[in-house]
Design a protein around this motif. Structure first.
Motif, PDB file in Angstrom:
ATOM      1  N   GLU A 269       0.912  -1.170   0.015  1.00  0.00           N
ATOM      2  CA  GLU A 269      -0.050  -0.078  -0.026  1.00  0.00           C
ATOM      3  C   GLU A 269       0.808   1.384   0.021  1.00  0.00           C
ATOM      4  O   GLU A 269       0.353   2.496  -0.413  1.00  0.00           O
ATOM      5  CB  GLU A 269      -1.080  -0.070   1.173  1.00  0.00           C
ATOM      6  N   TRP A 273       0.001   4.097  -2.738  1.00  0.00           N
ATOM      7  CA  TRP A 273      -0.293   5.408  -2.244  1.00  0.00           C
ATOM      8  C   TRP A 273       0.687   6.482  -2.617  1.00  0.00           C
ATOM      9  O   TRP A 273      -0.007   7.509  -3.120  1.00  0.00           O
ATOM     10  CB  TRP A 273      -0.358   5.556  -0.453  1.00  0.00           C
ATOM     11  N   ASN A 285      -8.016  -6.001  -2.489  1.00  0.00           N
ATOM     12  CA  ASN A 285      -7.050  -4.940  -2.123  1.00  0.00           C
ATOM     13  C   ASN A 285      -6.571  -4.497  -3.529  1.00  0.00           C
ATOM     14  O   ASN A 285      -5.908  -5.144  -4.165  1.00  0.00           O
ATOM     15  CB  ASN A 285      -5.929  -5.214  -1.341  1.00  0.00           C
ATOM     16  N   LEU A 377       3.465   5.443   5.682  1.00  0.00           N
ATOM     17  CA  LEU A 377       2.428   4.682   6.321  1.00  0.00           C
ATOM     18  C   LEU A 377       1.774   6.033   7.256  1.00  0.00           C
ATOM     19  O   LEU A 377       0.566   6.004   7.419  1.00  0.00           O
ATOM     20  CB  LEU A 377       2.888   3.496   7.111  1.00  0.00           C
ATOM     21  N   LYS A 380       0.133   8.488   5.295  1.00  0.00           N
ATOM     22  CA  LYS A 380      -1.040   7.993   4.699  1.00  0.00           C
ATOM     23  C   LYS A 380      -2.332   7.913   5.568  1.00  0.00           C
ATOM     24  O   LYS A 380      -3.345   8.151   5.119  1.00  0.00           O
ATOM     25  CB  LYS A 380      -0.674   6.588   3.910  1.00  0.00           C
ATOM     26  N   GLY A 553      -8.954   2.966   4.546  1.00  0.00           N
ATOM     27  CA  GLY A 553      -8.418   3.877   3.427  1.00  0.00           C
ATOM     28  C   GLY A 553      -9.353   4.449   2.340  1.00  0.00           C
ATOM     29  O   GLY A 553     -10.595   4.069   2.232  1.00  0.00           O
ATOM     30  N   PHE A 556      -8.380   1.712  -0.626  1.00  0.00           N
ATOM     31  CA  PHE A 556      -6.963   0.721  -0.157  1.00  0.00           C
ATOM     32  C   PHE A 556      -7.638  -0.403   0.735  1.00  0.00           C
ATOM     33  O   PHE A 556      -8.746  -1.000   0.544  1.00  0.00           O
ATOM     34  CB  PHE A 556      -6.032   1.819   0.638  1.00  0.00           C
ATOM     35  N   SER A 557      -6.788  -0.695   1.869  1.00  0.00           N
ATOM     36  CA  SER A 557      -7.129  -1.902   2.309  1.00  0.00           C
ATOM     37  C   SER A 557      -8.122  -1.737   3.502  1.00  0.00           C
ATOM     38  O   SER A 557      -8.329  -0.595   4.006  1.00  0.00           O
ATOM     39  CB  SER A 557      -5.816  -2.431   3.279  1.00  0.00           C
ATOM     40  N   HIS A 559      -8.316  -2.913   6.340  1.00  0.00           N
ATOM     41  CA  HIS A 559      -7.744  -2.946   7.563  1.00  0.00           C
ATOM     42  C   HIS A 559      -6.467  -2.082   7.526  1.00  0.00           C
ATOM     43  O   HIS A 559      -5.503  -2.751   7.056  1.00  0.00           O
ATOM     44  CB  HIS A 559      -7.504  -4.429   8.171  1.00  0.00           C
ATOM     45  N   GLU A 560      -6.640  -0.732   7.711  1.00  0.00           N
ATOM     46  CA  GLU A 560      -5.294   0.019   7.436  1.00  0.00           C
ATOM     47  C   GLU A 560      -4.587   0.115   8.425  1.00  0.00           C
ATOM     48  O   GLU A 560      -5.146   1.168   9.359  1.00  0.00           O
ATOM     49  CB  GLU A 560      -5.871   1.221   6.402  1.00  0.00           C
ATOM     50  N   TRP A 561      -3.269  -0.169   8.686  1.00  0.00           N
ATOM     51  CA  TRP A 561      -2.605   0.199   9.681  1.00  0.00           C
ATOM     52  C   TRP A 561      -1.939   1.394   9.492  1.00  0.00           C
ATOM     53  O   TRP A 561      -1.826   1.875   8.221  1.00  0.00           O
ATOM     54  CB  TRP A 561      -1.433  -0.932   9.780  1.00  0.00           C
TER      55      TRP A 561
END
Length: 705
Positions: A269, A273, A285, A377, A380, A553, A556-557, A559-561
């Motif tokens: 990602e 991004w 994804n 990350l 983002k 996101g 995006f995912s 589950h966005e960390w």
């Protein structure tokens, strides 16, 4: 022959018993009693000796002979034998197979599902270990039942998931000095450190084998490399140009105390991004396999170059300074490029949470700057004003699809036309019809009754249940759109729920409300406040075993960390999106989860301690809760008022979109289901007041008559 002998002895003793009983009941009472007692004993022994199906006939039973194996299992004998041969060739006695790929993401492409192919177990979390005589799969409680339904008897199920548990199990098989092999690209730096320390302290060796042994065994049956086109997003769907983003990351490099000369991006990602690019390599994804090496004077993407169209090449090399134009290098050249780059006076900044040990081991430690998350990350995680609006807009259209689904369920449920699988497929198809749709954001969880008690249940042809009016139904689903990603869970009941079901649901809802209503200081950790979602459940001695929320996101995912409520998430900041999703799961009966997506915004407070605005949550999910399951008598007035305001917001935002799409039936449903809860509470209170004289008269008659 076992069944035959058991049946023979049992029927023989039954015949003897009834023969003696009828022949001389009175005279031979002692013989009768002896015969009866012996028959009971033998019958018990016989029946206990009969091969039995397991308690749940969909699960395997390897303790009987022959074993019971459900039709959903996969025979893994051949691949295990072939893998053990490769282990002997590499002089190792055990081999560890995790569920990740080289980028350590939650989802993987089919060709990266090595553990699935080797074991038959398809759960997203788990580690397989193979020795020359045994095989084991380690996974957490979410997947125990699923594993028993999918694995054959070549595999032992270990109901835990930790490096300590894996190494302890291996110790039972291996002797000091024997080797344990692993693919360094499938282990994070932290996982490698944990395994390495435990294995070395046990007297065994931990051997890095860059050529994956499962891939060698899989051979030409392994799914091919993805070859779908990589494309650039249109300007209307991005918050900043890729050149602006590169400039921002370089500014962070220059301001860092250690002055890194490069940033290495390993999470898929991150590259997607940074350059506003998307692909289709990973299920659900929009990512593509890639790395990025961004230095102060160059930009390089490692990717399968023949997938880059002329249009994308022009996009990456137009209106850019020489230091910003993008060089495209083949994906498999990363290690060689790094080995050459680190010969200079350089320092590489990595986010170790998503950097594999296979990459990490190529960088000398004195030339490494390792932090938990990369600067990309972190950047983002905070959405721009434009990105916030995009994500809110897509939630309006997503709500339309979910409301269509709930209306459809009400019409078709009583006719017996809906099961878990067909329901999940239908809600996905409704989203597909909405503007900018790019498919589901994860595999829909459609769970009825006792299946909903499994928090991450996935319906199959073997396990699917028909939806019924007299039990809970949980649907957790989401969509990918060019302007955002959605994730929503609603739990409904069409019949008459029990008092406990209503209480449990209402307490889950109260937890969702209490966390959403919270006002908190800037830079608060999500872990510090997530207990607000559990408070109402705790007060009744209830709880749930999963996390309370995760980031999400813009296309995006799901589950966005690193946003969320866990201990390793970053602090809350204005502009972040996260889910809030408390639940309760009553094993063998029902499951409840209520999930909303929220945006972190500035709160309006009377004071500002420290001179900084406080923060609050703004809900962007726009689907009503199930009125049939809400018990307002245990809710506080402020919670009821919150729901009423939320329902007004839903009606104001989603109502016009329903009318725009000519969904008149759905609009009527929305009007009905967004009526204020306080009306119901006032009516209940009025009825109670009206009934008091009658109750008093009845009580007096009871006492004196």
């Amino acid at each position: 022959w076992q069944r035959f002998l058991a049946l023979y002895f049992c029927t023989s003793w039954i015949s003897l018993f009834f023969g003696g009983f009828l022949a001389d009941l009175v005279v031979n009472r002692m013989i009768f009693l002896w015969t009866f007692g012996t028959w009971i004993f033998i019958l018990y022994a016989c029946t206990e000796g009969l091969p039995k199906a397991p308690r749940d006939a969909t699960e395997r039973n390897c303790t009987i002979s022959p074993p019971y194996l459900p039709p959903s299992i996969k025979n893994t004998t051949r691949q295990l034998n072939d893998l053990r041969q490769k282990m002997r060739e590499n002089n190792i006695s055990a081999y560890i197979v995790p569920s990740t790929d080289a980028h350590l993401g939650e989802y993987t492409a089919d060709r990266e599902k090595r553990r699935n192919w080797l074991t038959g177990f398809t759960g997203s979390s788990g580690v397989a270990v193979v020795t020359h005589t045994r095989g084991a799969v380690f996974t957490d409680s979410r997947y125990w039942i699923q594993a028993e339904r999918e694995m054959d008897c070549n595999w032992e199920l270990e109901k835990t998931l930790s490096s300590y548990a894996v190494v302890t199990w291996i110790q039972q098989e291996l002797k000091p000095g024997e080797g344990i092999g692993f693919d360094p690209f499938l282990f994070s730096i932290g996982e490698w450190q944990s395994y390495s320390s435990l294995i070395q302290s046990s007297g065994m060796t931990f051997q890095s084998i860059p050529t994956n042994l499962v891939d060698l065994v899989w051979g030409n049956q392994r799914p091919s490399l993805p070859n779908e086109t990589i494309y650039a997003l249109k300007d209307e769907f991005v918050g900043s140009t890729w050149q602006e983003k590169v400039s921002n990351i370089r500014a962070k490099m220059n301001s860092h105390a250690q002055k890194p000369s490069a940033v290495l991006l390993s999470a898929l990602e991150e590259t997607a991004w940074l350059f506003n690019l998307r692909g289709q390599d990973i299920p659900y994804n929009p990512f593509f396999y890639s790395y990025t090496l961004l230095t102060l004077d160059s930009v390089r993407i490692f990717v399968n170059v023949n997938r880059i169209t002329n249009e994308v090449q022009t996009y990456l090399n137009t209106n850019c300074a020489p230091s910003s134009c993008v060089q495209l290098t083949e994906y498999d050249q990363l290690r060689d490029t790094l080995l050459e780059y680190v010969k200079g006076n350089v320092k590489i900044w990595i986010g170790q949470s998503y950097t594999s040990y296979g990459v990490y081991e190529t960088i000398p430690k004195d030339k490494l700057l390792a932090e938990e998350y990369s600067p990309v990350l972190i950047a983002k995680a905070v959405k721009s004003e434009k990105e916030q609006k995009l994500l809110k807009d897509c939630h309006v259209r997503d709500a339309v699809a979910v409301i269509q689904y709930l209306v459809w369920l009400e019409k078709n449920l009583a006719r017996g036309l809906v099961d878990e699988l067909s329901g999940g497929d239908y809600v996905d198809s409704l989203r597909q019809k909405q503007q900018y749709s790019k498919g589901p954001s994860f595999a829909t969880i459609s769970a009825s009754g006792l299946n909903a008690a499994l928090a991450h249940y996935r319906a199959t042809n073997e396990t699917k249940r028909e939806l019924g009016v007299n039990e809970m139904y949980l649907v957790d689903s989401g969509g990918q759109y060019f302007d955002g990603t959605t994730d929503i869970t609603r739990t409904v009941h069409w019949g008459t729920p029990t008092a406990f079901e209503k209480e449990a649901y209402t307490r889950v809802l109260m937890g969702n409300i209490e966390l959403t209503r919270l006002i908190f200081p800037q830079r608060t950790s999500g872990r510090m406040i997530e207990s607000f979602a559990r408070k109402a459940l705790w007060e009744a001695g209830l709880n749930y075993g999963h996390g309370t929320g995760h980031g999400i996101g813009n296309f995006f995912s799901v589950h966005e960390w690193p946003v969320g409520f866990q201990s390793n998430n970053i602090a809350m900041t204005k502009g972040m999106f996260t889910s809030i999703e408390p639940g309760y799961y009553h094993d063998g009966h029902f499951g409840i989860r209520i999930e909303d997506i929220v945006l972190i915004v500035e709160a309006k407070t009377a004071y500002m301690f420290g001179g900084e605005p406080y923060l609050a949550f703004e809900t962007v999910t726009l689907v009503p809760y199930d009125r049939n399951l809400i018990d307002t008598s245990i809710m506080q007035d402020v919670q009821i008022e919150y729901v009423d305001q939320y329902y007004k917001k839903i009606k104001d935002l989603v109502g016009p979109e329903l009318q725009k799409q000519n969904l008149h039936e759905e609009y009527k449903w929305l009007e009905k289901n967004t009526r204020p809860l306080s009306h119901g509470a006032l009516i209940s209170a009025s009825l109670l007041l009206l009934s008091l004289p009658v109750m008093a008269t009845g009580f007096i008659n009871y006492i004196f008559v």
